[in-house]
Write an enzyme that holds these catalytic residues in place. Structure first.
Site, mmCIF file in Angstrom:
data_model
loop_
_atom_site.group_PDB
_atom_site.id
_atom_site.type_symbol
_atom_site.label_atom_id
_atom_site.label_comp_id
_atom_site.label_asym_id
_atom_site.label_seq_id
_atom_site.Cartn_x
_atom_site.Cartn_y
_atom_site.Cartn_z
ATOM 1 N N CYS A 180 37.540 10.225 -64.090
ATOM 2 C CA CYS A 180 38.743 9.737 -63.406
ATOM 3 C C CYS A 180 39.664 10.902 -63.084
ATOM 4 O O CYS A 180 39.384 12.050 -63.433
ATOM 5 C CB CYS A 180 39.477 8.695 -64.256
ATOM 6 N N CYS A 221 40.767 13.296 -65.823
ATOM 7 C CA CYS A 221 39.815 14.374 -66.152
ATOM 8 C C CYS A 221 40.083 15.594 -65.270
ATOM 9 O O CYS A 221 40.075 16.740 -65.749
ATOM 10 C CB CYS A 221 38.378 13.908 -65.937
ATOM 11 N N ASP A 249 47.393 29.190 -24.843
ATOM 12 C CA ASP A 249 47.159 30.449 -24.150
ATOM 13 C C ASP A 249 46.505 30.091 -22.810
ATOM 14 O O ASP A 249 45.820 29.080 -22.708
ATOM 15 C CB ASP A 249 46.218 31.320 -24.987
ATOM 16 N N ASP A 308 42.252 31.872 -28.000
ATOM 17 C CA ASP A 308 40.877 32.309 -28.255
ATOM 18 C C ASP A 308 40.715 33.803 -28.410
ATOM 19 O O ASP A 308 39.632 34.276 -28.743
ATOM 20 C CB ASP A 308 39.961 31.839 -27.112
ATOM 21 N N ASP A 350 45.784 36.608 -29.685
ATOM 22 C CA ASP A 350 46.376 35.313 -30.051
ATOM 23 C C ASP A 350 46.498 35.154 -31.564
ATOM 24 O O ASP A 350 47.188 34.241 -32.035
ATOM 25 C CB ASP A 350 45.511 34.160 -29.514
#
Length: 749
Positions: free
Chosen positions: A13, A16, A436, A635, A639
């Site tokens: 549970c 634990c 971008d 990308d 950036d």
């Protein structure tokens, strides 16, 4: 600091998970420790000079759990076998328990249920043979206790270590019923037959049987939450055909090395990442991108492990093997994400940390209060057992991680890689997205559209000088000029003294001539007049083209205009984002007129033009200063700072490794429709988490008072411990079932 992921075995549970976190966090040299109950993983950061992994594992073992090295059990087959063994063991225990529980329940309750009227053998009739009646119940209970022995071994050990968990609640509740029943049996054996009514062996038996059923269903459901990652792990082929000394040799995938030449025939999977050296084919890369349309591959193109070769034989050189392949990196990224906690989970963690001790206190106080109020010891015992058994920390512990596991797995199926629970949670809050331009909104592969010259220089000569200047450039505009010269079969001239001026252009020596090539700012800074081509430049910019000025020996010589085609998905994605109430901005180093033309084509609200690469992150900061929750989509290497600065950075998968490393979300396809889909997925997951938490908290808030006798105090019924056990078992299963509804998530079209 070093990061380590460990698989934890033996948790039952959320208490634990909290126990392991506390134990590991207290170790000298450990800075952080986070345990995900649903994925059964520990993520810890530690100082290797102060502590090693073995010491961490030993500390976990002392706490009563087992830690496995994930690298040693990474194969899907091993993981699957372990899970299947666990589920089979639970089902076996449940069946054994149920086989003994049914006659036990019938023996104890059958005579009371008047509409059944099943006969009880004379030797077992309570009024004639009371000891036979009691001893038979004990005999039927013993196999049930053996099947559920872990509840007692783990539960009492947790109490002794002052970290009680769900097993402790079950062990205490059923032990109270069993011990009282044993005492009643003793009283019967000395002739006090009034204790015939005080046998509760069937209560303990049914509670354990129902909880074993719940645990079995829970294990099956938890297995389903990680199906997506298991699918990914099972995609890679087991062997590869390597060309050695001109011969085809089949070797295990683990033995493939970088630079090996590999043969892949039609219908076979690509074993590792590489670059095609021979052949032509089409490859289904849907396992990476979610895109089902096969992609044409020729010499020089990249191929990725686990993608499917459709119709042609190819040979390729291995570039990445083992844990370095794109597939292995995706698996690691998704596993890491599934092992992290979202901020929304912190509340549940705090509550579950105090949950079990509070339930113990409520059980003791409630039973004592009823005893003081004049109720019998049997009534007080029933209340005590009901409170302990109905409480369910499991539902709280599973509410958040299960939804995150399903959500991140579902994203991976569609090529949307979300790097963690925090990113998944924050994404739904985005109200401004900055795109971008080049390679994100546009295809990133611009082409020359116009060449305009001044004075006596010819267009071909101008293009030749420009292409020679840009040879070796990685800038998309420079590459477009070089491709244009190659199409015209122009010779590349000798290049000297290349100097890149970021955000402006370049300065070079070509064929003995000093050449400047770049934007309007570069020419203005160098004092070069642009009046001669002002009108032409404005017309080009108005048409969405990027004019690049060329000056030779400090005199304006012409313009080469380049246009980058807008991606088909850009307009639809931005329209969808507007429908979601999100403001969309575009950031670019291009001149404002060109940028605004592109923005108008796709419906962008706000244009941030003529921004230098190093200033992109500052523009994101300005938007954040306005109180906006900002996402940056890009990308390129330039950036990366902006991606890191944004509240949520989203990298296009076709971009650079640096951009992908800086981002919170990676889109494996270059389709911008995946941006609104990622936000939609985040919203669906957070909604699911809130539903789970509402159910988990609501269940305990309502269930515990009812078990404590609240309804009885106002003339209502008490809660039978057996019904309490059934409710507790179903609570965890219901939370898991709700999380699994996310598997039906569909992306925007």
């Amino acid at each position: 600091m070093q990061k380590e992921n460990l698989q934890i075995v033996g948790m039952t549970c959320a208490a634990c998970a909290n126990r392991i976190e506390k134990v590991v966090s207290k170790l000298d040299g450990v800075s952080t420790a986070s345990v995900n109950f649903a994925s059964e993983k520990l993520v810890t950061n530690y100082d290797p000079e102060k502590i090693n992994v073995l010491e961490i594992k030993n500390a976990i073992a002392k706490a009563g759990y087992e830690a496995l090295d994930i690298q040693k059990k990474i194969t899907v087959d091993e993981d699957k076998l372990r899970k299947e063994k666990e589920i089979k063991s639970l089902w076996t225990k449940f069946i054994v328990s149920a086989v003994c529980c049914i006659p036990l329940l019938y023996l104890a309750m059958g005579a009371m249920i008047w509409w059944l009227r099943f006969p009880i053998p004379d030797l077992l009739k309570p009024m004639q043979y009371p000891l036979n009646y009691a001893y038979t119940q004990i005999a039927l209970l013993i196999p049930i206790l053996v099947a559920g022995h872990k509840f007692y071994s783990v539960g009492f050990k947790a109490i002794l270590s002052r970290s009680p968990n769900m097993d402790s609640l079950i062990a205490m509740g059923t032990s109270a019923a069993i011990l009282y029943s044993v005492y009643s049996t003793y009283r019967i054996s000395i002739g006090d037959f009034g204790y015939m009514e005080d046998l509760y062996f069937e209560t303990a038996g049914v509670i354990i049987t129902l909880i074993l059923l719940g645990k079995s269903l829970e294990a099956v459901s938890k297995g389903k939450t990680s199906e997506a990652i298991k699918k990914l792990m099972g995609l890679a082929p087991k062997t590869a055909i390597v060309i050695q000394d001109g011969k085809e040799v089949i070797i295990p995938i683990e033995e493939v090395e970088v630079n090996d030449i590999i043969l892949v025939k039609p219908g076979e999977k690509i074993p590792v990442d590489g670059i095609v050296t021979q052949g032509l084919t089409s490859i289904d890369e849907s396992m990476l991108t979610g895109e089902s349309i096969p992609i044409e591959k020729k010499e020089g193109d990249k191929v990725f492990a686990a993608s499917l070769n459709k119709n042609g034989s190819i040979q390729f050189k291995a570039t990445k093997v083992g844990s370095d392949t794109a597939l292995a990196q995706i698996i690691k990224l998704v596993e890491d994400a599934q092992g992290t906690k979202a901020p929304i989970a912190q509340m549940a963690d705090v509550v579950s940390g105090y949950f079990v001790p509070i339930v113990f206190a409520i059980a003791v106080i409630a039973s004592a209060a009823w005893l003081i109020s004049g109720q019998t010891a049997v009534f007080a015992l029933t209340i005590f057992i009901s409170v302990l058994v109905i409480a369910c920390p499991c539902a709280l512990g599973l509410a958040t991680p299960t939804a995150i596991m399903v959500g991140t797995g579902k994203g991976a199926e569609y090529g949307i890689l979300i790097k963690g629970g925090e990113a998944l949670e924050h994404t739904h809050k985005i109200n401004t997205i900055v795109f971008d331009k080049t390679g994100t909104i546009t295809e990133g592969k611009p082409e020359i559209t116009d060449i305009i010259t001044v004075a006596d220089i010819s267009k071909q000569r101008l293009l030749q000088i420009a292409a020679s200047s840009e040879k070796g450039s990685e800038h998309p505009l420079g590459e477009a000029i070089v491709r244009g010269a190659e199409k015209e079969s122009l010779n590349i001239l000798e290049l000297d003294n290349f100097e890149a001026i970021p955000g402006y252009g370049i300065q070079v020596q070509v064929d003995g001539l000093k050449v400047l090539l770049g934007n309007e700012k570069l020419m203005t800074d160098r004092g070069i007049s642009l009046i001669k081509l002002k009108e032409e430049s404005d017309q080009l910019a108005s048409a969405g083209k990027t004019p690049m000025y060329i000056a030779i020996e400090n005199e304006l010589s012409g313009i080469i205009a380049v246009a980058d085609v807008v991606k088909e998905s850009s307009s639809n994605a931005i329209k969808k984002l507007h429908e979601m109430g999100i403001e969309v901005a575009m950031i670019t180093g291009d001149n404002r007129r060109t940028a605004e033309t592109i923005a108008k084509q796709v419906g962008i609200d706000r244009v941030l033009a003529e921004v230098l690469p190093q200033d992109k992150s500052n523009e994101v900061k300005k938007l954040q200063a306005e109180g906006k929750v900002v996402s940056m989509v890009g990308d390129g290497i330039n950036d990366a700072p902006a991606l890191a600065q944004a509240d949520i950075g989203i990298a296009i998968g076709s971009g650079t490794d640096v951009a992908m490393e800086s981002a919170d979300i990676v889109l494996m396809r270059s389709d911008l429709m995946d941006v609104p889909t990622a936000i939609q997925l985040s919203k669906s997951t957070i909604r699911n988490i809130k539903q789970n938490l509402f159910w988990a908290f609501g269940y305990n808030v309502l269930g515990i008072p009812v078990a404590a006798g609240l309804l009885y105090a106002f003339g209502g019924p008490t809660l039978n411990p057996i019904l309490a056990a059934a409710a507790m078992s179903l609570s965890s299963v219901s939370v898991l079932t709700n999380a699994l509804r996310l598997k039906g998530f569909k992306p925007y079209k």
